[in-house]
Structures are given as C-alpha cells and as structure tokens.
Design an enzyme around this catalytic site. Structure first.
Site, PDB file in Angstrom:
ATOM      1  N   ARG A 102       0.862  -1.179   0.000  1.00 17.11           N
ATOM      2  CA  ARG A 102       0.000   0.000   0.000  1.00 17.11           C
ATOM      3  C   ARG A 102       0.897   1.228   0.000  1.00 17.11           C
ATOM      4  O   ARG A 102       1.901   1.280   0.709  1.00 17.11           O
ATOM      5  CB  ARG A 102      -0.915  -0.034   1.215  1.00 17.11           C
ATOM      6  CG  ARG A 102      -1.824  -1.268   1.156  1.00 17.11           C
ATOM      7  CD  ARG A 102      -2.845  -1.295   2.237  1.00 17.11           C
ATOM      8  NE  ARG A 102      -3.762  -0.168   2.072  1.00 17.11           N
ATOM      9  CZ  ARG A 102      -4.337   0.440   3.109  1.00 17.11           C
ATOM     10  NH1 ARG A 102      -4.095   0.052   4.340  1.00 17.11           N
ATOM     11  NH2 ARG A 102      -5.167   1.447   2.891  1.00 17.11           N
ATOM     12  N   SER A 103       0.525   2.235  -0.779  1.00 19.30           N
ATOM     13  CA  SER A 103       1.396   3.400  -0.982  1.00 19.30           C
ATOM     14  C   SER A 103       1.696   4.150   0.308  1.00 19.30           C
ATOM     15  O   SER A 103       2.787   4.686   0.481  1.00 19.30           O
ATOM     16  CB  SER A 103       0.811   4.347  -2.027  1.00 19.30           C
ATOM     17  OG  SER A 103      -0.424   4.864  -1.585  1.00 19.30           O
TER      18      SER A 103
ATOM     19  N   ARG B 146       5.750   4.700   1.070  1.00 20.15           N
ATOM     20  CA  ARG B 146       6.363   6.031   1.211  1.00 20.15           C
ATOM     21  C   ARG B 146       7.242   6.129   2.445  1.00 20.15           C
ATOM     22  O   ARG B 146       8.033   7.057   2.572  1.00 20.15           O
ATOM     23  CB  ARG B 146       5.273   7.094   1.235  1.00 20.15           C
ATOM     24  CG  ARG B 146       4.561   7.189  -0.092  1.00 20.15           C
ATOM     25  CD  ARG B 146       3.297   7.998   0.005  1.00 20.15           C
ATOM     26  NE  ARG B 146       2.466   7.748  -1.166  1.00 20.15           N
ATOM     27  CZ  ARG B 146       1.914   8.677  -1.900  1.00 20.15           C
ATOM     28  NH1 ARG B 146       2.082   9.942  -1.609  1.00 20.15           N
ATOM     29  NH2 ARG B 146       1.180   8.347  -2.937  1.00 20.15           N
TER      30      ARG B 146
ATOM     31  N   LEU C 146       4.396 -12.931   3.308  1.00 20.34           N
ATOM     32  CA  LEU C 146       4.897 -11.653   2.806  1.00 20.34           C
ATOM     33  C   LEU C 146       6.400 -11.581   3.034  1.00 20.34           C
ATOM     34  O   LEU C 146       6.888 -11.914   4.112  1.00 20.34           O
ATOM     35  CB  LEU C 146       4.199 -10.496   3.537  1.00 20.34           C
ATOM     36  CG  LEU C 146       2.676 -10.513   3.489  1.00 20.34           C
ATOM     37  CD1 LEU C 146       2.109  -9.446   4.416  1.00 20.34           C
ATOM     38  CD2 LEU C 146       2.182 -10.338   2.073  1.00 20.34           C
ATOM     39  N   GLU C 147       7.122 -11.160   2.026  1.00 20.34           N
ATOM     40  CA  GLU C 147       8.582 -10.976   2.112  1.00 20.34           C
ATOM     41  C   GLU C 147       8.809  -9.498   2.399  1.00 20.34           C
ATOM     42  O   GLU C 147       8.933  -8.692   1.494  1.00 20.34           O
ATOM     43  CB  GLU C 147       9.227 -11.383   0.798  1.00 20.34           C
ATOM     44  CG  GLU C 147       8.914 -12.805   0.412  1.00 20.34           C
ATOM     45  CD  GLU C 147       8.804 -12.978  -1.088  1.00 20.34           C
ATOM     46  OE1 GLU C 147       8.738 -11.983  -1.828  1.00 20.34           O
ATOM     47  OE2 GLU C 147       8.777 -14.130  -1.532  1.00 20.34           O
TER      48      GLU C 147
ATOM     49  N   GLN D 122      -2.447  -5.385  -0.352  1.00 17.21           N
ATOM     50  CA  GLN D 122      -3.701  -5.579  -1.071  1.00 17.21           C
ATOM     51  C   GLN D 122      -3.534  -6.700  -2.078  1.00 17.21           C
ATOM     52  O   GLN D 122      -2.448  -6.913  -2.614  1.00 17.21           O
ATOM     53  CB  GLN D 122      -4.129  -4.295  -1.766  1.00 17.21           C
ATOM     54  CG  GLN D 122      -3.104  -3.726  -2.720  1.00 17.21           C
ATOM     55  CD  GLN D 122      -3.449  -2.328  -3.179  1.00 17.21           C
ATOM     56  OE1 GLN D 122      -4.596  -2.016  -3.395  1.00 17.21           O
ATOM     57  NE2 GLN D 122      -2.432  -1.493  -3.346  1.00 17.21           N
TER      58      GLN D 122
END
Length: 174
Positions: free
Chosen positions: A106-107, A111, A133-134, A153
């Site tokens: 997710r952005s 960031r 998840l890596e 997501q």
C-alpha cells in the site's frame, strides 16, 4: 486477462467462488482487497558463511536460517533499516481455478520504505492458504509492524482457461 473490479470481486465472493476468511467487507476496494498482517514473523539469524542459491535448493531451506517470533497484545514487530523478515496475513484466501492474483503493498507504507514482497507477488489459481509476505525495510528508519494493520492488497485477475496450484506452498505457514 483482466483485473476484477469491486463489482466482480463482490460477485465472486457472493457466489463463494472466491473465499477469504476472515473477510472485512470494508477492506474491499475498487479493484483489490486489503489484507492484514498476522502475529507471526520469521527473521533471519546472522551467520558466517554463505547460503547456496541454486536449482538444488529446497523450497523450505529458508527455515534452516531463520526463527519465528510471535508478537501479541498489540505489540509491534520491530524491523530495522535494511532488514527483511517474513510475515503472514491473517486472511486465508482460496482462489478458484479461473482467478490468479497479485499481492502489492500500500502506498501509505511504501512512502515510509516498507516493501511487502521482494519479488514473489504472484498468487496461483486454486491456492488455499494464508499469504506469506517478504517484508523489507528499504528506509533508514526503524519500522514497527503491528498485527492487524492493512499492510497489503490482493489484486485479482481473470485467467484465460483454468488451472490449479498443487505445489509446495499450498497450505503454507511461516
């Protein structure tokens, strides 16, 4: 092959072709579903020597070089700058034979330097498991990862034809 919209995602869910447990209806977006971070993390133990990366390497060799840490009671997993760990989603996803998916970050977190997968974002059709998840911290900040956070997501794509995954990671765990 096309990306499923909100309407198509809802249709697949309503028809029980796509199953996500647990599912928060508020997590369904315009073209994806947000998934939350679980309580287990696998971190890599520093060692001397090298780790062989070859065709002979086993799919679960990473377990030889790592340990599991479980965080509870609202505490975070602390990820230092330049480090990576494996995490797992709370949600178990079952894809039908005509859908595949991608897991993306997710952005809002990207960031801050957080990557939720290094290279393995593809989710095979027919999979029925939680998603590993890596997670990599590309920033110079220490990041606190809280279980339950909508950290990634899943984007669903309609396939041409049908297929079913039956490999090593069908019922994956950390």
């Amino acid at each position: 092959m096309g990306v499923l919209s909100y309407t198509e995602i809802k249709r697949y869910l309503d028809e029980k072709k796509l199953i996500i447990v647990p599912l928060d209806q508020q997590s369904i977006g315009t073209a994806s579903i947000d998934l939350t971070l679980g309580e287990e993390f696998r971190y890599f133990v520093p060692r001397n020597g090298s780790v062989p990366i070859s065709n002979e390497a086993g799919a679960k060799d990473y377990q030889k070089f790592s340990e599991i840490c479980k965080v509870e009671n609202g505490k975070p997993y602390r990820l230092d700058p330049g480090k990576m760990c494996l995490g797992i989603t709370n949600e178990r996803v079952r894809l039908p034979p005509d859908l595949c998916a991608l897991v993306e970050g997710r952005s809002r977190f990207a960031r801050l330097g957080l990557s939720v997968h290094i290279t393995a974002s593809f989710i095979h059709p027919g999979i029925d498991s939680k998603t590993v998840l890596e997670i990599f911290n590309a920033s110079n900040l220490t990041l606190d990862l809280y279980p339950g956070t909508k950290v990634c997501q899943m984007i669903f794509m309609k396939m041409e034809g049908n297929a079913e995954y039956c490999g090593t990671f069908q019922n994956q765990a950390l």
